[in-house]
Scaffold this motif. Structure first.
Motif, PDB file in Angstrom:
ATOM      1  N   ALA A 274       0.833  -1.203   0.000  1.00  0.00           N
ATOM      2  CA  ALA A 274       0.000   0.000   0.000  1.00  0.00           C
ATOM      3  C   ALA A 274       0.870   1.255   0.000  1.00  0.00           C
ATOM      4  CB  ALA A 274      -0.936  -0.006   1.205  1.00  0.00           C
ATOM      5  N   GLU A 275       1.928   1.222   0.795  1.00  0.00           N
ATOM      6  CA  GLU A 275       2.835   2.368   0.850  1.00  0.00           C
ATOM      7  C   GLU A 275       3.486   2.617  -0.507  1.00  0.00           C
ATOM      8  OE1 GLU A 275       6.891   3.732   3.189  1.00  0.00           O
ATOM      9  OE2 GLU A 275       5.726   2.059   3.973  1.00  0.00           O
ATOM     10  N   LYS A 276       3.904   1.562  -1.180  1.00  0.00           N
ATOM     11  CA  LYS A 276       4.530   1.711  -2.493  1.00  0.00           C
ATOM     12  C   LYS A 276       3.531   2.235  -3.525  1.00  0.00           C
ATOM     13  CE  LYS A 276       8.269  -1.520  -1.907  1.00  0.00           C
ATOM     14  NZ  LYS A 276       9.075  -2.577  -2.491  1.00  0.00           N
ATOM     15  N   LEU A 277       2.303   1.738  -3.456  1.00  0.00           N
ATOM     16  CA  LEU A 277       1.285   2.218  -4.389  1.00  0.00           C
ATOM     17  C   LEU A 277       0.995   3.694  -4.167  1.00  0.00           C
ATOM     18  CD1 LEU A 277      -1.176  -0.807  -4.413  1.00  0.00           C
ATOM     19  CD2 LEU A 277       0.157   0.046  -6.352  1.00  0.00           C
ATOM     20  N   LEU A 278       0.842   4.092  -2.909  1.00  0.00           N
ATOM     21  CA  LEU A 278       0.587   5.500  -2.605  1.00  0.00           C
ATOM     22  C   LEU A 278       1.754   6.372  -3.037  1.00  0.00           C
ATOM     23  CD1 LEU A 278      -1.145   5.186   0.865  1.00  0.00           C
ATOM     24  CD2 LEU A 278      -2.188   5.912  -1.287  1.00  0.00           C
ATOM     25  N   ALA A 279       2.974   5.909  -2.808  1.00  0.00           N
ATOM     26  CA  ALA A 279       4.151   6.679  -3.212  1.00  0.00           C
ATOM     27  C   ALA A 279       4.187   6.846  -4.725  1.00  0.00           C
ATOM     28  CB  ALA A 279       5.420   5.992  -2.715  1.00  0.00           C
TER      29      ALA A 279
END
Length: 75
Positions: free
Chosen positions: A23-28
């Motif tokens: 999720a963090e990578k997608l948001l970034a």
């Protein structure tokens, strides 16, 4: 590539730490959008919401109610 439902199903089967990392990578990745791409996506979303409203599938909210909710949330 798998369809979106398959990707989500696979992601949901991961443990919480792996889901959070993805999720963090997608948001970034959204931060990497060009200004033009971000504006295009917002325009598409605004159009979609307008169509939902006009079709009666979404309701409007008075500005005063929105402001009151924001004030309550940020107190």
């Amino acid at each position: 590539m798998s369809n979106l439902a398959e990707v989500i199903k696979g992601a949901m089967s991961l443990d919480v730490r792996d889901r959070a990392m993805r999720a963090e990578k997608l948001l970034a990745s959204l931060e990497e959008l060009s200004e033009e791409e971000a504006e295009r996506l917002w325009a598409e979303e605004a159009q979609r919401r307008l169509e939902e409203y006009r079709a009666g599938r979404a309701k409007g909210v008075e500005a005063g109610a929105v402001h009151a909710k924001v004030d309550k949330l940020f107190r």
